[in-house]
Design a protein around this motif. Structure first.
Motif, PDB file in Angstrom:
ATOM      1  N   GLN A 143      60.584   3.138  50.697  1.00 13.90           N
ATOM      2  CA  GLN A 143      61.712   2.422  51.260  1.00 13.90           C
ATOM      3  C   GLN A 143      61.213   1.637  52.475  1.00 13.90           C
ATOM      4  N   PHE A 144      61.832   0.494  52.740  1.00  7.00           N
ATOM      5  CA  PHE A 144      61.359  -0.369  53.808  1.00  7.00           C
ATOM      6  C   PHE A 144      61.345   0.358  55.153  1.00  7.00           C
ATOM      7  N   GLY A 145      62.350   1.179  55.387  1.00 11.49           N
ATOM      8  CA  GLY A 145      62.468   1.871  56.663  1.00 11.49           C
ATOM      9  C   GLY A 145      61.425   2.951  56.877  1.00 11.49           C
ATOM     10  N   SER A 146      60.726   3.362  55.816  1.00 11.39           N
ATOM     11  CA  SER A 146      59.726   4.432  55.938  1.00 11.39           C
ATOM     12  C   SER A 146      58.298   3.896  55.978  1.00 11.39           C
ATOM     13  N   LEU A 147      58.135   2.579  56.048  1.00  6.38           N
ATOM     14  CA  LEU A 147      56.798   1.992  56.094  1.00  6.38           C
ATOM     15  C   LEU A 147      56.110   2.343  57.415  1.00  6.38           C
ATOM     16  N   LYS A 148      54.863   2.781  57.327  1.00  7.01           N
ATOM     17  CA  LYS A 148      54.090   3.143  58.496  1.00  7.01           C
ATOM     18  C   LYS A 148      53.070   2.053  58.802  1.00  7.01           C
ATOM     19  N   ALA A 149      52.919   1.742  60.075  1.00  5.76           N
ATOM     20  CA  ALA A 149      51.983   0.711  60.502  1.00  5.76           C
ATOM     21  C   ALA A 149      50.561   1.036  60.034  1.00  5.76           C
ATOM     22  N   ASN A 150      49.890  -0.008  59.534  1.00  5.52           N
ATOM     23  CA  ASN A 150      48.476   0.067  59.104  1.00  5.52           C
ATOM     24  C   ASN A 150      48.266   0.878  57.833  1.00  5.52           C
ATOM     25  N   GLU A 151      49.342   1.237  57.145  1.00 10.19           N
ATOM     26  CA  GLU A 151      49.210   1.996  55.890  1.00 10.19           C
ATOM     27  C   GLU A 151      49.399   1.066  54.695  1.00 10.19           C
ATOM     28  N   PHE A 152      48.505   1.192  53.715  1.00 11.49           N
ATOM     29  CA  PHE A 152      48.631   0.399  52.485  1.00 11.49           C
ATOM     30  C   PHE A 152      49.778   0.975  51.668  1.00 11.49           C
ATOM     31  N   SER A 153      50.827   0.190  51.475  1.00 17.05           N
ATOM     32  CA  SER A 153      52.065   0.698  50.887  1.00 17.05           C
ATOM     33  C   SER A 153      52.577  -0.222  49.787  1.00 17.05           C
ATOM     34  N   ARG A 154      53.366   0.380  48.915  1.00 15.31           N
ATOM     35  CA  ARG A 154      53.984  -0.337  47.795  1.00 15.31           C
ATOM     36  C   ARG A 154      55.494  -0.350  47.958  1.00 15.31           C
ATOM     37  N   VAL A 155      56.086  -1.538  47.830  1.00 16.58           N
ATOM     38  CA  VAL A 155      57.540  -1.673  47.931  1.00 16.58           C
ATOM     39  C   VAL A 155      58.060  -2.549  46.792  1.00 16.58           C
ATOM     40  N   LYS A 156      59.352  -2.388  46.525  1.00 16.21           N
ATOM     41  CA  LYS A 156      60.029  -3.241  45.543  1.00 16.21           C
ATOM     42  C   LYS A 156      61.244  -3.871  46.208  1.00 16.21           C
ATOM     43  N   GLY A 157      61.520  -5.106  45.850  1.00 16.18           N
ATOM     44  CA  GLY A 157      62.687  -5.764  46.413  1.00 16.18           C
ATOM     45  C   GLY A 157      62.886  -7.129  45.786  1.00 16.18           C
ATOM     46  N   LYS A 158      63.948  -7.805  46.199  1.00 15.69           N
ATOM     47  CA  LYS A 158      64.255  -9.145  45.703  1.00 15.69           C
ATOM     48  C   LYS A 158      63.491 -10.194  46.508  1.00 15.69           C
ATOM     49  N   ALA A 159      62.848 -11.105  45.817  1.00 15.83           N
ATOM     50  CA  ALA A 159      62.110 -12.181  46.479  1.00 15.83           C
ATOM     51  C   ALA A 159      63.089 -13.242  46.971  1.00 15.83           C
ATOM     52  N   LEU A 160      63.004 -13.559  48.251  1.00 17.06           N
ATOM     53  CA  LEU A 160      63.862 -14.582  48.850  1.00 17.06           C
ATOM     54  C   LEU A 160      62.991 -15.592  49.584  1.00 17.06           C
ATOM     55  N   HIS A 161      63.372 -16.848  49.517  1.00 14.78           N
ATOM     56  CA  HIS A 161      62.590 -17.894  50.156  1.00 14.78           C
ATOM     57  C   HIS A 161      62.843 -17.930  51.658  1.00 14.78           C
ATOM     58  N   ILE A 162      61.820 -18.318  52.398  1.00 13.10           N
ATOM     59  CA  ILE A 162      61.929 -18.497  53.839  1.00 13.10           C
ATOM     60  C   ILE A 162      62.189 -19.974  54.155  1.00 13.10           C
ATOM     61  N   LYS A 163      61.493 -20.836  53.432  1.00 12.19           N
ATOM     62  CA  LYS A 163      61.688 -22.273  53.584  1.00 12.19           C
ATOM     63  C   LYS A 163      62.122 -22.844  52.237  1.00 12.19           C
ATOM     64  N   GLU A 164      62.118 -24.161  52.133  1.00  9.49           N
ATOM     65  CA  GLU A 164      62.518 -24.803  50.872  1.00  9.49           C
ATOM     66  C   GLU A 164      61.674 -24.240  49.728  1.00  9.49           C
ATOM     67  N   PRO A 165      62.317 -23.671  48.692  1.00 11.10           N
ATOM     68  CA  PRO A 165      61.539 -23.021  47.627  1.00 11.10           C
ATOM     69  C   PRO A 165      60.756 -24.008  46.768  1.00 11.10           C
ATOM     70  N   LEU A 166      59.768 -23.468  46.088  1.00  7.69           N
ATOM     71  CA  LEU A 166      59.019 -24.253  45.103  1.00  7.69           C
ATOM     72  C   LEU A 166      59.890 -24.487  43.874  1.00  7.69           C
ATOM     73  N   VAL A 167      59.511 -25.445  43.046  1.00  8.32           N
ATOM     74  CA  VAL A 167      60.200 -25.707  41.784  1.00  8.32           C
ATOM     75  C   VAL A 167      59.177 -25.627  40.658  1.00  8.32           C
ATOM     76  N   ALA A 168      59.419 -24.772  39.673  1.00  8.38           N
ATOM     77  CA  ALA A 168      58.485 -24.595  38.563  1.00  8.38           C
ATOM     78  C   ALA A 168      58.349 -25.901  37.777  1.00  8.38           C
ATOM     79  N   PRO A 169      57.129 -26.298  37.406  1.00  6.81           N
ATOM     80  CA  PRO A 169      56.889 -27.603  36.792  1.00  6.81           C
ATOM     81  C   PRO A 169      57.673 -27.889  35.519  1.00  6.81           C
ATOM     82  N   PHE A 170      57.847 -26.896  34.629  1.00  6.37           N
ATOM     83  CA  PHE A 170      58.546 -27.160  33.372  1.00  6.37           C
ATOM     84  C   PHE A 170      59.988 -26.687  33.396  1.00  6.37           C
ATOM     85  N   SER A 171      60.213 -25.427  33.750  1.00  9.63           N
ATOM     86  CA  SER A 171      61.569 -24.873  33.712  1.00  9.63           C
ATOM     87  C   SER A 171      62.453 -25.385  34.848  1.00  9.63           C
TER      88      SER A 171
END
Length: 235
Positions: free
Chosen positions: A48-76
């Motif tokens: 869980q995001f709240g249990s992440l420890k500094a400097n530890e290699f960790s695995r998380v899952k979540g929804k990808a959200l853009h920070i700036k203008e998103p990319l656009v896939a070339p075909f779709s």
């Protein structure tokens, strides 16, 4: 007797040849990027995001959200934070044929992962590349002898200065694959957790500090939309 010996030699040669092919195929599969990612992630619990420890290699899952203008896939033409495409043409040489890569392109940008209102930031770099990735193929399209390129595919090829027909007007055998991380898609990322002070405010994010997943000299970021990778129990 001589014929029996010859037959045995032929059998041994064939058996050795088959074994070599199996070893090569198994090695290619085992050392593929996809299998490397699965092996690494399967050893990590989903945190869980709240249990992440500094400097530890960790695995998380979540929804990808853009920070700036998103990319656009070339075909779709879907908005995304990451896309990987490949355009190949089938080439024949006598009795054999192979697929020649004409274009291999990958574009990625900084993005958020969001889970239950919590955020982490992922900042991949392409030069030098600090991540390892595998994207599920979302779109496939092709053209061939009796299969004209669609208008959309024709335009895509034109964008990359590729003609769908040859000198005599016959269709070339061309195929295109596209994998993307779409805005809002649930993905998995693994990296070294670091607390960062934001130098500039980010639209939609109201905090001055955030956890960022980073790479190191020995361990790259891992980014994938592969589903259902088994791991230890969730923390």
């Amino acid at each position: 007797m001589i014929f029996l010996i010859i037959d045995n030699i032929k059998f041994i040669i064939l058996a050795v040849f088959i074994i070599i092919i199996i070893i090569i195929a198994s090695s290619i599969y085992f050392f593929s990027t996809k299998q490397k990612i699965i092996r690494i992630l399967s050893k990590l619990p989903i945190k869980q995001f709240g249990s992440l420890k500094a400097n530890e290699f960790s695995r998380v899952k979540g929804k990808a959200l853009h920070i700036k203008e998103p990319l656009v896939a070339p075909f779709s033409k879907r908005k995304c934070v990451f896309y990987s495409i490949k355009i190949e043409q089938k080439k024949s040489n006598g009795k054999s044929s192979h697929w020649k890569t004409l274009v291999k392109e990958e574009q990625i940008q900084d993005f958020f992962l969001e889970k239950n209102g919590d955020y982490v930031m992922v900042k991949p770099k392409q030069n030098p590349k600090n991540y390892m990735s595998h994207l599920v193929i979302d779109k496939k399209v092709s053209s061939g002898t009796f299969n004209d390129a669609s208008q959309e595919f024709e335009q895509l090829l034109k964008n990359y200065n590729i003609k769908s027909t040859g000198f005599l007007g016959f269709n070339k055998q061309i195929r295109y694959t596209e994998g993307i991380i779409e805005i809002g898609e649930e993905i998995t990322v693994a990296g070294i957790a670091k607390w960062k002070n934001l130098k500039e405010p980010i639209k939609g994010f109201n905090y001055s500090k955030i956890v960022e997943l980073e790479s190191s000299e020995k361990q790259k970021l891992i980014i994938t939309d592969l589903p259902n990778i088994k791991s230890k129990k969730r923390l």
